[in-house]
Design a protein around this motif. Structure first.
Motif, short mmCIF file in Angstrom:
data_model
loop_
_atom_site.label_atom_id
_atom_site.label_comp_id
_atom_site.label_asym_id
_atom_site.label_seq_id
_atom_site.Cartn_x
_atom_site.Cartn_y
_atom_site.Cartn_z
N GLY A 156 0.81 -1.21 0.00
CA GLY A 156 0.00 0.00 0.00
C GLY A 156 0.84 1.26 0.00
N MET A 157 1.89 1.27 0.82
CA MET A 157 2.75 2.45 0.90
C MET A 157 3.54 2.66 -0.38
N ALA A 158 3.89 1.55 -1.06
CA ALA A 158 4.65 1.65 -2.31
C ALA A 158 3.75 1.81 -3.53
N GLY A 159 2.44 1.57 -3.36
CA GLY A 159 1.51 1.71 -4.47
C GLY A 159 1.65 0.62 -5.52
N VAL A 160 1.93 -0.63 -5.07
CA VAL A 160 2.08 -1.76 -5.99
C VAL A 160 1.19 -2.92 -5.55
N GLN A 161 1.07 -3.91 -6.41
CA GLN A 161 0.26 -5.08 -6.10
C GLN A 161 0.88 -5.95 -5.01
N ALA A 162 0.05 -6.45 -4.12
CA ALA A 162 0.40 -7.61 -3.30
C ALA A 162 -0.17 -8.81 -4.05
N ALA A 163 0.70 -9.65 -4.58
CA ALA A 163 0.28 -10.71 -5.50
C ALA A 163 0.75 -12.07 -5.01
N PRO A 164 -0.03 -13.12 -5.27
CA PRO A 164 0.34 -14.46 -4.80
C PRO A 164 1.40 -15.12 -5.68
N CYS A 165 2.18 -15.98 -5.07
CA CYS A 165 3.07 -16.87 -5.82
C CYS A 165 3.14 -18.19 -5.05
N SER A 166 3.48 -19.27 -5.76
CA SER A 166 3.53 -20.58 -5.10
C SER A 166 4.24 -21.57 -5.99
N PHE A 167 4.38 -22.79 -5.49
CA PHE A 167 4.91 -23.89 -6.30
C PHE A 167 4.36 -25.20 -5.75
N ALA A 168 4.46 -26.23 -6.56
CA ALA A 168 4.12 -27.58 -6.11
C ALA A 168 4.96 -28.57 -6.90
#
Length: 233
Positions: A156-168
């Motif tokens: 929020g402070m940087a004005g960018v997405q908080a986005a998911p990442c993962s692996f399996a």
């Protein structure tokens, strides 16, 4: 039994404080993950949007579960786009940091207690310079698979997405730790994934933060489930 557990914990502490042992463990861990990466047949999903953001010079805060930390440094090559990760100063976490540093990824260390304003400012500064940021949002001690507020505050402070990442991976071991840490095994089939997230407001009320945490938790859970389903096919 209690006495045995106490002695085992004392042994663990001595190991954690032994710099030579820690260095050896770091090296072994990094080499092992590199071996796993090279012997696994990987499928990548969800990267189109992220790569488009990278081409525009727009970083993301990449959020994953602590249990799915191992292969996230291998989401992509980072030669053309910097990645900075936030990691605990705890000795166990420093073993995992070895694989991150081996990939040329920057690290911001966070004390397990005390003032965290320094790392917070460093994270926002890294994003402002165009580096994506990696955070295990339920770490370092849980609750398991529940997003905390840190990544959302930074995004929020940087004005960018908080986005998911993962692996399996199809072949793995799940440790009997608080997070059920996934240790991938070599010669397997695997999936590396990123997803679209959302840009939180710079300031949020308590209720807004609770909803944002719930939303981020759902995005990571859904992406992780997709990864698991793909390797099970």
């Amino acid at each position: 039994m209690k006495r045995l557990k106490k002695r085992w914990r004392q042994f663990e502490v001595r190991i954690q404080r032994n710099k030579r042992v820690q260095a050896a463990l770091k090296g072994c861990y990094a080499r092992y993950l590199e071996f796993v990466y090279r012997t696994t047949k990987w499928e990548k999903i969800g990267f189109e949007s992220y790569e488009a953001d990278i081409a525009r010079g727009t970083p993301r805060v990449l959020c994953c579960w602590h249990s799915r930390l191992a292969m996230t440094p291998y989401l992509r090559d980072w030669d053309d786009h910097r990645l900075t990760v936030m990691a605990s100063e705890h000795a166990d976490a420093q073993i995992a940091v070895a694989s991150v540093e081996a990939r040329g990824i920057d690290v911001i260390l966070i004390a397990t207690s005390g003032d965290k304003s320094g790392p917070l400012k460093a994270a926002i500064r890294a994003l402002s310079k165009g580096s994506s940021l990696g955070i295990t949002v339920d770490g370092p001690f849980g609750p398991r698979e529940e997003a905390k507020s840190g990544a959302l505050v930074i995004a929020g402070m940087a004005g960018v997405q908080a986005a998911p990442c993962s692996f399996a991976v199809k072949r793995c071991i799940r440790l009997k730790t608080w997070d059920r840490f996934v240790v991938p095994l070599p010669f397997s089939k695997g999936v590396l994934a990123v997803g679209d997230g959302f840009t939180p407001p710079k300031t949020m009320t308590h209720d807004e933060m609770r909803e944002a945490r719930k939303r981020l938790t759902g995005l990571i859970a859904d992406l992780t489930r997709t990864c698991d389903d793909r390797v099970a096919e």
